[in-house]
Design a protein around this motif. Sequence first.
Motif, PDB file in Angstrom:
ATOM      1  N   ILE A  22     -11.088   8.305 -20.614  1.00 39.65           N
ATOM      2  CA  ILE A  22     -12.017   7.184 -20.825  1.00 39.65           C
ATOM      3  C   ILE A  22     -11.287   5.874 -20.530  1.00 39.65           C
ATOM      4  CG2 ILE A  22     -13.258   5.899 -22.640  1.00 39.65           C
ATOM      5  CD1 ILE A  22     -13.952   8.615 -23.838  1.00 39.65           C
ATOM      6  N   VAL A  23     -11.942   5.030 -19.751  1.00 42.21           N
ATOM      7  CA  VAL A  23     -11.363   3.725 -19.409  1.00 42.21           C
ATOM      8  C   VAL A  23     -12.367   2.642 -19.805  1.00 42.21           C
ATOM      9  CG1 VAL A  23     -10.763   2.245 -17.429  1.00 42.21           C
ATOM     10  CG2 VAL A  23      -9.946   4.602 -17.495  1.00 42.21           C
ATOM     11  N   THR A  24     -11.858   1.552 -20.374  1.00 35.35           N
ATOM     12  CA  THR A  24     -12.756   0.405 -20.577  1.00 35.35           C
ATOM     13  C   THR A  24     -12.228  -0.766 -19.747  1.00 35.35           C
ATOM     14  OG1 THR A  24     -11.735  -0.649 -22.522  1.00 35.35           O
ATOM     15  CG2 THR A  24     -13.258   1.175 -22.953  1.00 35.35           C
ATOM     16  N   THR A  25     -13.154  -1.526 -19.178  1.00 33.51           N
ATOM     17  CA  THR A  25     -12.788  -2.513 -18.154  1.00 33.51           C
ATOM     18  C   THR A  25     -12.497  -3.887 -18.737  1.00 33.51           C
ATOM     19  OG1 THR A  25     -15.093  -3.190 -17.870  1.00 33.51           O
ATOM     20  CG2 THR A  25     -14.308  -1.401 -16.485  1.00 33.51           C
ATOM     21  N   ASP A  26     -11.473  -4.539 -18.186  1.00 30.82           N
ATOM     22  CA  ASP A  26     -11.249  -5.951 -18.502  1.00 30.82           C
ATOM     23  C   ASP A  26     -11.703  -6.774 -17.293  1.00 30.82           C
ATOM     24  OD1 ASP A  26     -10.455  -8.225 -19.899  1.00 30.82           O
ATOM     25  OD2 ASP A  26      -8.758  -7.178 -20.782  1.00 30.82           O
ATOM     26  N   LEU A  27     -11.720  -8.090 -17.499  1.00 34.46           N
ATOM     27  CA  LEU A  27     -12.306  -9.002 -16.511  1.00 34.46           C
ATOM     28  C   LEU A  27     -11.651  -8.929 -15.140  1.00 34.46           C
ATOM     29  CD1 LEU A  27     -14.623 -10.952 -16.942  1.00 34.46           C
ATOM     30  CD2 LEU A  27     -12.954 -12.756 -17.324  1.00 34.46           C
ATOM     31  N   ARG A  28     -10.338  -8.724 -15.101  1.00 32.59           N
ATOM     32  CA  ARG A  28      -9.626  -8.821 -13.836  1.00 32.59           C
ATOM     33  C   ARG A  28      -9.550  -7.502 -13.060  1.00 32.59           C
ATOM     34  NH1 ARG A  28      -7.978 -13.154 -16.668  1.00 32.59           N
ATOM     35  NH2 ARG A  28      -7.450 -11.775 -18.362  1.00 32.59           N
ATOM     36  N   LEU A  29     -10.265  -6.466 -13.518  1.00 32.18           N
ATOM     37  CA  LEU A  29     -10.181  -5.173 -12.819  1.00 32.18           C
ATOM     38  C   LEU A  29     -10.691  -5.289 -11.378  1.00 32.18           C
ATOM     39  CD1 LEU A  29      -9.577  -2.149 -12.882  1.00 32.18           C
ATOM     40  CD2 LEU A  29     -11.804  -1.756 -13.918  1.00 32.18           C
ATOM     41  N   GLN A  81     -13.750   3.215 -27.626  1.00 32.88           N
ATOM     42  CA  GLN A  81     -12.756   3.779 -28.546  1.00 32.88           C
ATOM     43  C   GLN A  81     -13.390   4.880 -29.413  1.00 32.88           C
ATOM     44  OE1 GLN A  81     -13.370   0.637 -27.780  1.00 32.88           O
ATOM     45  NE2 GLN A  81     -11.643  -0.727 -28.101  1.00 32.88           N
ATOM     46  N   MET A  82     -14.620   4.627 -29.878  1.00 31.72           N
ATOM     47  CA  MET A  82     -15.311   5.652 -30.683  1.00 31.72           C
ATOM     48  C   MET A  82     -15.577   6.901 -29.855  1.00 31.72           C
ATOM     49  SD  MET A  82     -18.063   3.321 -32.686  1.00 31.72           S
ATOM     50  CE  MET A  82     -17.649   2.527 -34.239  1.00 31.72           C
ATOM     51  N   LEU A  83     -15.968   6.678 -28.589  1.00 36.95           N
ATOM     52  CA  LEU A  83     -16.257   7.806 -27.700  1.00 36.95           C
ATOM     53  C   LEU A  83     -14.993   8.647 -27.471  1.00 36.95           C
ATOM     54  CD1 LEU A  83     -18.401   9.140 -25.914  1.00 36.95           C
ATOM     55  CD2 LEU A  83     -17.770   7.564 -24.082  1.00 36.95           C
ATOM     56  N   ALA A  84     -13.862   7.970 -27.315  1.00 35.59           N
ATOM     57  CA  ALA A  84     -12.598   8.702 -27.125  1.00 35.59           C
ATOM     58  C   ALA A  84     -12.296   9.547 -28.353  1.00 35.59           C
ATOM     59  CB  ALA A  84     -11.469   7.708 -26.858  1.00 35.59           C
ATOM     60  N   ALA A  85     -12.559   8.992 -29.544  1.00 33.66           N
ATOM     61  CA  ALA A  85     -12.292   9.747 -30.774  1.00 33.66           C
ATOM     62  C   ALA A  85     -13.240  10.940 -30.885  1.00 33.66           C
ATOM     63  CB  ALA A  85     -12.438   8.824 -31.988  1.00 33.66           C
ATOM     64  N   LEU A  86     -14.516  10.725 -30.578  1.00 37.83           N
ATOM     65  CA  LEU A  86     -15.503  11.807 -30.714  1.00 37.83           C
ATOM     66  C   LEU A  86     -15.266  12.937 -29.710  1.00 37.83           C
ATOM     67  CD1 LEU A  86     -18.802   9.739 -31.200  1.00 37.83           C
ATOM     68  CD2 LEU A  86     -17.646  11.119 -32.934  1.00 37.83           C
ATOM     69  N   THR A  87     -14.797  12.583 -28.513  1.00 39.92           N
ATOM     70  CA  THR A  87     -14.640  13.604 -27.473  1.00 39.92           C
ATOM     71  C   THR A  87     -13.199  14.117 -27.382  1.00 39.92           C
ATOM     72  OG1 THR A  87     -14.226  11.842 -25.863  1.00 39.92           O
ATOM     73  CG2 THR A  87     -16.479  12.689 -25.988  1.00 39.92           C
TER      74      THR A  87
END
Length: 249
Positions: free
Chosen positions: A173-180, A129-135
């Motif tokens: 930017i994507v962040t992964t959940d367990l079921r991906l 989330q921070m990376l999405a804000a910075l970029t």
Amino acid sequence: MKVLVTVKRVIDYNVKVRVKSDNSDVDLANVKMAINPFCEIAVEEAVRLKEAGTASEVVVVSVGPKAVQEQIRTALALGADRGIHIETEESPESLNVAKLLAKVIDEEKPELVILGKQAIDTDNNQTGQMLAALTDMPQGTFASEVKLEDGKAMVTREVDGGLQTVALNLPAIVTTDLRLNEPRYASLPNIMKAKRKPLAVKTAEELGVELKAHTQLLKVAPPAERQAGIKVASIDELVEKLKNEAKVI
Ligand code: AMP
């Protein structure tokens, strides 16, 4: 399409974590370390995109001391093409990691960046989330499905009410959940091949990032020991104990 994935070195999830006797931190001495499980899922997703012909290159990045190269090599054995190690003394806090990753994104210009939703050591759930804000890039967090269609990333997210699908303009930017997905194991020949894959080392200074302490770790305490359970002889005894001892009914 270039995909950037991040891997964090954490205590292996099978290890019972010990706290240092002075409560200053978790004890890492002689402890088995591994790729953070959510980052393994990120690597797997990137490698699948490459196998499907959607991604042309998978670049894996880790921030931390020299030892993180072990996890980068594992990701290379799982199918990533090259690694970038950003060498720092210890694994820095999320905002510093995000600032370093933002610089790598500036240099590498990936179209998709995949991070774990959270590191299982500090449970921060904030670097992506921070990376999405910075970029200023769009983000799809807690992804349980990622599809690339018509120049967009279609990300299905696991939210409280069920599943939400969002369309993100690339780069995203994507962040992964367990079921991906279910990550593969590295085969021995691929572990050998990974030793010859390129791995660049950079410092925060070279990337023009000043590592600042924004938070201070005050104390780490183990969870309270669980009391042993008891067996009751009858339902009447159970109800009596729930009423008078546990006082929950
Ligand atoms: P966190 O916000 O710390 O829970 O971490 C979320 C995700 O950010 C992790 O699953 C990693 O993909 C990435 N990340 C966090 N710290 C690092 C690090 N030191 N090196 C590489 N990636 C990291």
